[in-house]
Every structure is written in structure tokens, then in C-alpha cells.
Design a protein around this motif. Structure first.
Motif, PDB file in Angstrom:
ATOM      1  N   ASP A  17       0.753  -1.163   0.061  1.00 22.16           N
ATOM      2  CA  ASP A  17      -0.119  -0.081  -0.145  1.00 22.16           C
ATOM      3  C   ASP A  17       0.812   1.143   0.036  1.00 22.16           C
ATOM      4  O   ASP A  17       0.345   2.395  -0.210  1.00 22.16           O
ATOM      5  CB  ASP A  17      -1.114   0.102   1.170  1.00 22.16           C
ATOM      6  N   ASP A  18       2.302   1.013   0.329  1.00 20.55           N
ATOM      7  CA  ASP A  18       3.066   2.416   0.130  1.00 20.55           C
ATOM      8  C   ASP A  18       3.494   2.637  -1.401  1.00 20.55           C
ATOM      9  O   ASP A  18       4.048   3.557  -1.579  1.00 20.55           O
ATOM     10  CB  ASP A  18       4.291   1.929   0.967  1.00 20.55           C
ATOM     11  N   THR A  20       2.778   4.184  -4.972  1.00 15.77           N
ATOM     12  CA  THR A  20       1.696   4.711  -5.612  1.00 15.77           C
ATOM     13  C   THR A  20       2.184   5.230  -6.972  1.00 15.77           C
ATOM     14  O   THR A  20       3.511   5.581  -6.969  1.00 15.77           O
ATOM     15  CB  THR A  20       1.049   6.005  -4.788  1.00 15.77           C
ATOM     16  N   TYR A  26      -8.121   3.020  -7.642  1.00 18.09           N
ATOM     17  CA  TYR A  26      -8.519   2.174  -6.356  1.00 18.09           C
ATOM     18  C   TYR A  26      -9.796   1.237  -6.792  1.00 18.09           C
ATOM     19  O   TYR A  26     -10.699   1.348  -7.225  1.00 18.09           O
ATOM     20  CB  TYR A  26      -8.779   2.878  -5.130  1.00 18.09           C
ATOM     21  N   ASP A  93     -10.417   7.949  -5.996  1.00 14.80           N
ATOM     22  CA  ASP A  93     -10.625   8.180  -4.825  1.00 14.80           C
ATOM     23  C   ASP A  93     -10.776   6.988  -4.180  1.00 14.80           C
ATOM     24  O   ASP A  93     -11.587   6.442  -4.339  1.00 14.80           O
ATOM     25  CB  ASP A  93     -11.429   9.164  -4.353  1.00 14.80           C
ATOM     26  N   ARG A  94      -9.933   6.565  -3.137  1.00 20.23           N
ATOM     27  CA  ARG A  94     -10.271   5.406  -2.082  1.00 20.23           C
ATOM     28  C   ARG A  94     -11.381   5.381  -1.527  1.00 20.23           C
ATOM     29  O   ARG A  94     -12.252   4.115  -1.522  1.00 20.23           O
ATOM     30  CB  ARG A  94      -8.963   5.194  -0.999  1.00 20.23           C
ATOM     31  N   TYR A  95     -11.928   6.244  -1.084  1.00 16.16           N
ATOM     32  CA  TYR A  95     -13.313   6.549  -0.314  1.00 16.16           C
ATOM     33  C   TYR A  95     -14.544   6.196  -1.319  1.00 16.16           C
ATOM     34  O   TYR A  95     -15.413   5.691  -1.067  1.00 16.16           O
ATOM     35  CB  TYR A  95     -13.248   7.717   0.400  1.00 16.16           C
ATOM     36  N   LYS A  96     -14.408   7.026  -2.318  1.00 16.63           N
ATOM     37  CA  LYS A  96     -15.422   6.990  -3.546  1.00 16.63           C
ATOM     38  C   LYS A  96     -15.435   5.533  -4.126  1.00 16.63           C
ATOM     39  O   LYS A  96     -16.581   5.194  -4.474  1.00 16.63           O
ATOM     40  CB  LYS A  96     -15.073   8.068  -4.403  1.00 16.63           C
ATOM     41  N   ASP A  99     -17.574   3.959  -1.781  1.00 14.43           N
ATOM     42  CA  ASP A  99     -19.102   4.297  -2.000  1.00 14.43           C
ATOM     43  C   ASP A  99     -19.700   3.579  -3.431  1.00 14.43           C
ATOM     44  O   ASP A  99     -20.905   3.161  -3.221  1.00 14.43           O
ATOM     45  CB  ASP A  99     -19.196   5.977  -2.215  1.00 14.43           C
ATOM     46  N   THR A 168      -2.536  -7.404   5.023  1.00 19.19           N
ATOM     47  CA  THR A 168      -3.296  -8.204   4.252  1.00 19.19           C
ATOM     48  C   THR A 168      -2.766  -8.285   2.767  1.00 19.19           C
ATOM     49  O   THR A 168      -1.746  -7.859   2.402  1.00 19.19           O
ATOM     50  CB  THR A 168      -4.712  -7.285   3.979  1.00 19.19           C
ATOM     51  N   GLU A 246      -6.633  -5.395   0.352  1.00 14.48           N
ATOM     52  CA  GLU A 246      -7.479  -6.310   0.907  1.00 14.48           C
ATOM     53  C   GLU A 246      -8.021  -5.579   2.416  1.00 14.48           C
ATOM     54  O   GLU A 246      -6.966  -5.245   2.842  1.00 14.48           O
ATOM     55  CB  GLU A 246      -7.097  -7.628   1.156  1.00 14.48           C
ATOM     56  N   SER A 247      -9.128  -5.628   2.791  1.00 15.19           N
ATOM     57  CA  SER A 247      -9.518  -5.175   4.105  1.00 15.19           C
ATOM     58  C   SER A 247      -9.521  -6.249   4.750  1.00 15.19           C
ATOM     59  O   SER A 247      -9.456  -7.454   4.320  1.00 15.19           O
ATOM     60  CB  SER A 247     -10.964  -4.643   3.899  1.00 15.19           C
ATOM     61  N   ARG A 248      -9.301  -6.247   6.239  1.00 20.95           N
ATOM     62  CA  ARG A 248      -9.293  -7.342   7.144  1.00 20.95           C
ATOM     63  C   ARG A 248     -10.516  -8.332   7.113  1.00 20.95           C
ATOM     64  O   ARG A 248     -10.608  -9.421   7.077  1.00 20.95           O
ATOM     65  CB  ARG A 248      -9.056  -7.073   8.502  1.00 20.95           C
TER      66      ARG A 248
END
Lengths: 670, 152
Positions: A17-18, A20, A26, A93-96, A99, A168, A246-248
Motif C-alpha cells: 500500500d506504500d 503509488t 483504487y 479516490d479510495r473512499y469514493k 461508495d 493483508t 484487501e480489508s481485514r
């Protein structure tokens, strides 16, 4: 001092994840929220309608004629486990992107999930095209009939366990100027490259795979997963870098867990403690889809069921079966802990029945000379090792503390051999290994071998991350193989380089360091009995706060062959021991009645924290060198093999109730 | 909204959504990649930082909640490009393996060594209980931090 650890402690690691790139997208995976259902509608994102591919399996010839179903990259028509990828979305955008994942609509027609081995054998096939839920079946050893005085049976079970590396899984795929470049947190850049090449139909020269710093793996980062195919495909399509982390929660639902193995065994013996035979069934729950590793695991467990012992009659039937759970994969030990738990628990049962000391029964059944088990396994005589270990661990004292004791063997996965490359560049020696370290401290044995063979100071030697463009062929890091296989290849590569150095008349290390020499070696080796190490483990339990069992002390007397780095070996052993202990106490991947994993967070999976760490007494010893020129044996999985049967026995000694299933059922304490 | 944070003595200001987590601000806005995300739920401590001197898990806080406070990350534990006592000892004793937990043990280990009195193994074990190391079985980590803290 290790440069690598220093880098991590400065916060300068380069984990997946480092990494970029400008304009990076994403990726988010939309997953099934049912364990077994027909897909009535999938609306939104990339679906199987656009990307209709399946993963591959390496042993194509083996698959033919088998009841064998490989996982699709994205689910089509049906979902067969909770967490199965159904659709994929992306955003800059990671958050979008998260969504966006919420907007994908999926409707299901729920079907009854098949969740246990018993269910699997009695239910309709989960794959419509198959005749039943049996993926494959095996016979190990030879049928026998014995008129033994003692015959004892038991059913033993090891629950599914998640690898749960602290980092992960993750990938960055970047298709650029006609080439696919992949950065990935992995145990093998080669299995990733081979997998992606074949699944996506690429030319091998058009794909490079680079290993990022890899924050643990424990088996989970060896294979190609659907997300890697999706990220690569989308990068080829968009010509942009695509990152998936991956999320946990995804790790819990969708990364391949290990174990999930059951044994129904019968042990035959005389009245004095001589084991005459072992027979029964081994059944493994491979989840919703098969691959060669998971589906052959019953025969691999059966192969090593006799452990270090001389048991002349063995017959095991093995079955791997489908369930509506995430596909099974390797978890630290991968078959070795299962075989050891099964045989060790049967020997305790037998010793208890006869009222004999379980250690005496074990010693009595060790061979005097090389023994070839009916399963094909060959083991060296080990009585001297275990007798010495029993003394060193002070068995008389252990008995007072109601310790549990296990004997075991560790078979390194040397199959396929391994590669290594040495390149002298700008005054330093750079080394690449075919097995890609995730900082089990391979750099320590690498530095030692280079120093030993070439006389170059350790601080001039750098172990590089995996890279298919530097070292073209390789296998990977797993199965306690790296010190022995990669060490072997590196040793040979160093000898070849030494020859070049001598031919050029370079005498001083400084002269060698200013050269531009390089050397590459692929060692294809076969397993021989000298590579199998012996493990003696003892555990002392306590009932914490009057209700919860805990292991307060664990003792290990482990054969490692020629020790290449005692600090690295110590950390490998203590780490494995705690994982093995925790598998007995709380660590498990459990599913609710609908097939959803019960745990949603890392702590809920029951992993060990510092407060669970016992007192360790680890004695590293060498019971002879292996046949490899540097004499090493395996070590990575030693603790996960030795700790479970010793810990289970220690608790059994306190609660006086038989433990045959892991993690232990706390109702036994009531 | 505009979010302004002070991290390792430097001010960072950026226009972000209110929902941005502190860990994402540290990693993606300030570009300090030593703070990691391991679990997103406060189970693992790989994201640990000091907030006005107290250890907190930066995945459990919004960035905006840290406004006006002094944030120290793993990169800011020592003088430029160095290691503090705890980090140096963890390195020398080869206590870490994969290294993904480095921020967690560096931050909490530093806090314990500077704040806990009458240190023993048990106190350190309990103090470290919010940070996960999946590789080592904790033994060398516990011993190393105990030793540094005792000499503090």
C-alpha cells in the motif's frame, strides 16, 4: 544489525500500500453476501458478463477426469461462498471507490448452504455439473488385517484457521508500453507471473512481477487470486495503474484459510506399547472450489501419518470434499500439523489405555534403522535424538507439571528445487532468491553463505525483493523450504562465482567488489531422509482465572541441521509455537448457520496477543547435517507442527477429559 | 473541509472530506508511510501514533479530531533519520520479522519505556497487548522492550 529491519523501524518500508503512481485507480471488490445462492441480478461494475475467466491450477494432468471445479474470477449464475467476488468497481479516490461498491445491486435466490464435511457427503452436489461433493479420493499405504490385542478408535478434527498476516493481500498492476508490470505482496513472484500469464493469455515476456516488502504471509500469499486477475485486466483496459488492498474483513471472508481436516482413525497395538498398525479415513473440507494443493491434501497428510515412528501397517483412505465456504489454501504447516496432531493424539489414547507413560510408548516405537513407511515416507532412526531431548528438557520435572509431550517430523517442501542469483554492482553483492522472503530473515543465511564462500563482509551483501526480470525462474517461499533449497542454490551460485573470481586472479574481497561479475544457479533437488528434521515439544498448561485454559510454558528441542542463523531460527520457532498453541485455545475460522464467518475483526479470529505468549524454552540442536552442501534443514513450520498435540495433551492432563477437536471446546471445562 | 494537522513538528493543510481517517491523512496527505493499516478496527496497532504524548490507534479517529494536537509518528520518534533507544534495541536484538508491526511496537514501546514505573515482564506484556505481531511469538519483543524500559 539488519539494514532491512532498520528501514522498517524508520518507517521507510515499501509495503504494497506504500506503492503509488500518479493517476492511480483504487479497485474495490463487491462480494457475495450469501454462502449459497442463485444470482438473479447483478447490476453495476465489472461482472462475469464482461470478464468471464477462471483461475488455473498447476497440475493439469492430474485434474483430468476428476470431480474438479476451479474458481471463476467473478461469480456467474451462482455464488458458492460468502465473500466470493461478484463485481468490481474503481475510482481515483479510495473512499469514493467504496461508495461506488455500495451502489452495485445484487439479488439472490438463497439455497441451503453445505457447511460441514458430514453435510457435504450427504448433500446434493454444490456444483450442478458434478455427481457429488467429493473432489478427489486417495488410498495411502496398504490394506491389512491384524489380530491385535488392542484396537482403539477416535475421530479427530482441526478447525479452519486463517493465515492472517499483519499486512493483508494487495496488488498494484500497471500496464504500460505494452507490458504488464505487477507489484505484489507475495511469497512467489513466479506463481503470480505464471498464473496471470496463463489466465489472461499474455506472453511471458510481456509481464514482470516485482515483490513489494511483504508483511507476513503464512501461506496466504502464494497463489493467484481473483483480485489479481481483475486488477491486471482493468489496468490493461484502462492503461492506468490499479491498486487493490484487501480489508481485514475481506481477508476473513475470502482469503484461503488452512486446516479444516478430520480423521477417523483406528490404532492397533499389543499390550506392551508396540504399535502394530494405523488405519482410517482423512477428510478435508476444501471449500467451494478446488485446486491441486487443497484437493491432494488428504493424501499428503496420509503420507506422513507415521511421523518418526516405525508403524508397519498403514491404510488410509483420503477424501477432499466441497462445502459452501471460501476455498482452502495452505496455512503454515499445510498438512504437517494435521498429520502430527492425528498420530500424536492416537498414541496418547493408546498409552492411556495401557496405563503406560506416553513418552515411553513413543520411544518404544521409533525405528532402529532407516524405515520406509507403507505410505512411502522414509525416516532415519531418531531414538538417540529423542532420548537426548527428553533429558535436555528434564522430563522428570515436566511430568510433575503435567506437561504434554509430542514427537514430530518436519518434511521440507524441496520439490521443484530453487534458484538464486548473485550480482556484484556498485561495490555491493546483490542477491535474488527464487523464494521471496517476507522477512523471515533469509538475509541472515544469505549473508553467511556469501561470506563463507566468497569472503565478502556481511555488510556488503543485500538480499533483494523478488523480481522476475532479474531472476527469471524460481519457485517460492513455503513449506519450510527456503534455507535448504534457496540456500543450496545460492551456495552453488556462490561457488560458480568463486571460480570466475579465481580465474580472473582477484584475491581481495575489495577487488571482487569492484568487479561486475554475476552468477545464477538453479538447483533441482529431491527430498531425501537427511532433510527431514525431528521435533520434540513439551507444553505446560494452567487454567487461567479458573475457567480459561492457557499454556504457561512451552519447551522445544528442535533439530535444524546446520544452523545458518540462530537468531532467525529462534524467532521462527517461537512464532510458530505461539500460532500452534493458539490453534488449540481460541484461533479458528468459524461460520454461522448461514455460512457467514462469525468473526468480522482481527481480534475476533482468536489470534494471539502478547498476553498469550508463554515462557519459551527453545533448544536448537543439530541431529546431523542434511545432504545439501550447507547442511541446513527446514524450520519455518516446526512450531506449528509441534505445539498443537503437546498443548492439547497438557490441557487434557489438567481437565482429565479427552481432547480430540481443535480449538478445544470450552464446555469440556464445565 | 480544510483539515490542518501538526505531524512530527510540521504543519500539513489539505482540503479533505470530514470522514477522512487520521491514518489516511498521515499516509496519503502527509505521505508518511511508516504508519500502517492492518485491520481497520483497532485490533492490531500497526497504525499507532502518539497524540499529545498518548498512544492512539489512528484508524479509529477522524483526521479532524486531531486538529490542534501534536502528532508523532514512527518517523518522528527520533532525530533526523535515526532510531530512538527502543527502535535501536528492536533492531539490534532482531526482534521483528516481517516489519509491518514496526510502528506499533516502536510507539507503544517508547511510551512504556518513558512512562511506566517499576517495569517488569508482566507490565510490558500487558502494555503491548494492543499491538499484534503475527511472526515472532512476541518473546524477543517483550524481552527487548523490558530491558530498555528498565534502563530508562
Amino acid at each position: 544489525m539488519s539494514e532491512r529491519t532498520e528501514k522498517f523501524l524508520k518507517g521507510k518500508g515499501n509495503f504494497i500500500d506504500d506503492i503509488t503512481f500518479p493517476d492511480m485507480l483504487y479497485l474495490e471488490i463487491v462480494r457475495s453476501r450469501k454462502a449459497h445462492a442463485k444470482l438473479l441480478k447483478v447490476k453495476g461494475g465489472l461482472t462475469a458478463d464482461n470478464l468471464d475467466l477462471t483461475l488455473i491450477s498447476t497440475g493439469e494432468s492430474y485434474r483430468k477426469g476428476k470431480n474438479y471445479e476451479v474458481e471463476p474470477v467473478l461469480a456467474k449464475e451462482k455464488v458458492l461462498y460468502y465473500g466470493q467476488p461478484v463485481s468490481a468497481v474503481y475510482d481515483k479516490d479510495r473512499y469514493k471507490a467504496k461508495d461506488l461498491a455500495e451502489t452495485v445491486e445484487i439479488s439472490y435466490e438463497e439455497l441451503k448452504p453445505v457447511l460441514t464435511i458430514e453435510d457435504s457427503l450427504s448433500s446434493k452436489p454444490i456444483h450442478d455439473s458434478k455427481k457429488d461433493n467429493i473432489v478427489s479420493s486417495f488410498e495411502v499405504g496398504k490394506k491389512f488385517s491384524l489380530g491385535s490385542k488392542i484396537k482403539l478408535s477416535d475421530e479427530l478434527f482441526m478447525e479452519r484457521v486463517l493465515p492472517n498476516p499483519l499486512e493483508t493481500r494487495g496488488i498494484v498492476a500497471f500496464y504500460n508500453s505494452g507490458k504488464l508490470n505487477v507489484w505484489i505482496s507475495t511469497q512467489s513472484v513466479y506463481s503470480i507471473k505464471n498464473g496471470l500469464t496463463r489466465i489472461l493469455g499474455l506472453n511471458p515476456e510481456d509481464i514482470n512481477v516485482y515483490q513489494s516488502d511483504t508483511g507476513g504471509a503464512f501461506g496466504s500469499k502464494s497463489a493467484v487470486y481473483p483480485e489479481y486477475v481483475i486488477a491486471s485486466y482493468l489496468s490493461i483496459k484502462t492503461k492506468k495503474p490499479i491498486k487493490w488492498i484487501e480489508s481485514r474483513e475481506e481477508h476473513i471472508s475470502s482469503t484461503r484459510p488452512g486446516r479444516g481436516a478430520k480423521a477417523q482413525l483406528k490404532i492397533y497395538g499389543d499390550e506392551k506399547g508396540k504399535i502394530e498398525g494405523i488405519e482410517g479415513k482423512i477428510l478435508v473440507d476444501v471449500g467451494a472450489f478446488a485446486d491441486d494443493l487443497s484437493s491432494t491434501s488428504p493424501s499428503w497428510i496420509g503420507y506422513q501419518i507415521t511421523g518418526p515412528y516405525m508403524i508397519e501397517n498403514v491404510f488410509i483412505e483420503g477424501y477432499s470434499v466441497y462445502t459452501n465456504k471460501a476455498p482452502l489454501g495452505p496455512y503454515r504447516g499445510a498438512g504437517r500439523p494435521e498429520a502430527t496432531f492425528f498420530i500424536e493424539r492416537m498414541i496418547d489414547l493408546y498409552a492411556d489405555y495401557l496405563g503406560l507413560d506416553p513418552v515411553d510408548v513413543r520411544l518404544k516405537n521409533l525405528p532402529e534403522k532407516l524405515f520406509e513407511s507403507p505410505t512411502g515416507l522414509k525416516v532415519l532412526p531418531s531414538k538417540a535424538f529423542f532420548e537426548e531431548g527428553i533429558k535436555k528438557l528434564n522430563y522428570a520435572e515436566l511430568k510433575k507439571n503435567k506437561a504434554g509431550v509430542s514427537f514430530g517430523i518436519l518434511i521440507p517442501a524441496v520439490y521443484g528445487g530453487e534458484s538464486a542469483k548473485i550480482k556484484i554492482e556498485s561495490g555491493a553483492v546483490k542477491v535474488w532468491l527464487g523464494g521471496n522472503a517476507h522477512w523471515q530473515r533469509h538475509e541472515l543465511f544469505v549473508k553467511r553463505i556469501i561470506k563463507e564462500v566468497l569472503g565478502i563482509p556481511e555488510d556488503k551483501v543485500i538480499l533483494m525483493n523478488g523480481n522476475t526480470s532479474e531472476l527469471e525462474k524460481g519457485i517460492g517461499t513455503w513449506g519450510s523450504r527456503s534455507a535448504i533449497t534457496a540456500g543450496y542454490a545460492l551456495y552453488k551460485a556462490a561457488l560458480a562465482l568463486k571460480e570466475k573470481v579465481e580465474k580472473m586472479g582477484l584475491k581481495e574481497p575489495q577487488q571482487v567488489l569492484s568487479s561486475e561479475l554475476s552468477s545464477e544457479y538453479y538447483e533441482n533437488m529431491q527430498l531425501d531422509p537427511s532433510m527431514i528434521s525431528f521435533l520434540l515439544t513439551a507444553a505446560i498448561a494452567e487454567i487461567d482465572e479458573g475457567i480459561k485454559p492457557a499454556i504457561k510454558e512451552i519447551l522445544a528441542y528442535y533439530d535444524v541441521g546446520e544452523p545458518l542463523s540462530s537468531e532467525a531460527i529462534y524467532g521462527q520457532i517461537t512464532g510458530g509455537l505461539l500460532m500452534g498453541i493458539q490453534e488449540v485455545l481460541t484461533e479458528a475460522l468459524k461460520y454461522d448457520e448461514k455460512g457467514k464467518p462469525v468473526a468480522e475483526t482481527l481480534s475476533a479470529t482468536g489470534i494471539a496477543y502478547s498476553i498469550n505468549a508463554p515462557k519459551y524454552d527453545v533448544q536448537i540442536t543439530s541431529f546431523g547435517r542434511s545432504s545439501a552442501p550447507h547442511g541446513a534443514k527446514g524450520v519455518g513450520e516446526a512450531g506449528t507442527v509441534g505445539a498443537p498435540p503437546a498443548s492439547a495433551r497438557a490441557i487434557e492432563n489438567l481437565i482429565k477429559k479427552r481432547i480430540n477437536s481443535l480449538p478445544i471446546n470450552l464446555d469440556l471445562l464445565a | 473541509m480544510k483539515i490542518k494537522l501538526n505531524i512530527n513538528g510540521t504543519d500539513y493543510e489539505s482540503e479533505e472530506e470530514p470522514r477522512m481517517l487520521l491514518v489516511d491523512f498521515i499516509r496519503d496527505v502527509a505521505g508518511l508511510k511508516g504508519t500502517h493499516v492492518g485491520c481497520e478496527t483497532g485490533s492490531c496497532g500497526a497504525c499507532m501514533v502518539l497524540l499529545d504524548g498518548m498512544p492512539v490507534k489512528s484508524c479509529l479517529m477522524l483526521a479532524v479530531q486531531a486538529e490542534g494536537k501534536k502528532i508523532i509518528t514512527i518517523e518522528g520518534l527520533s532525530e533526523k533519520n535515526g532510531l530512538n533507544k527502543v527502535q535501536k534495541a528492536l533492531s539490534e536484538k532482531k526482534a521483528l520479522q516481517c516489519g509491518f508491526c514496526a510502528a506499533g511496537f516502536s510507539i507503544i514501546g517508547t511510551w512504556i519505556s518513558e512512562n511506566e514505573k517499576n517495569i517488569d515482564d508482566k507490565k510490558v506484556k500487558e502494555g503491548l497487548a494492543g499491538v499484534v505481531c503475527r511472526c515472532s511469538g512476541y518473546d524477543t519483543i517483550i524481552k527487548t522492550i523490558t530491558e530498555v524500559a528498565k534502563n530508562e
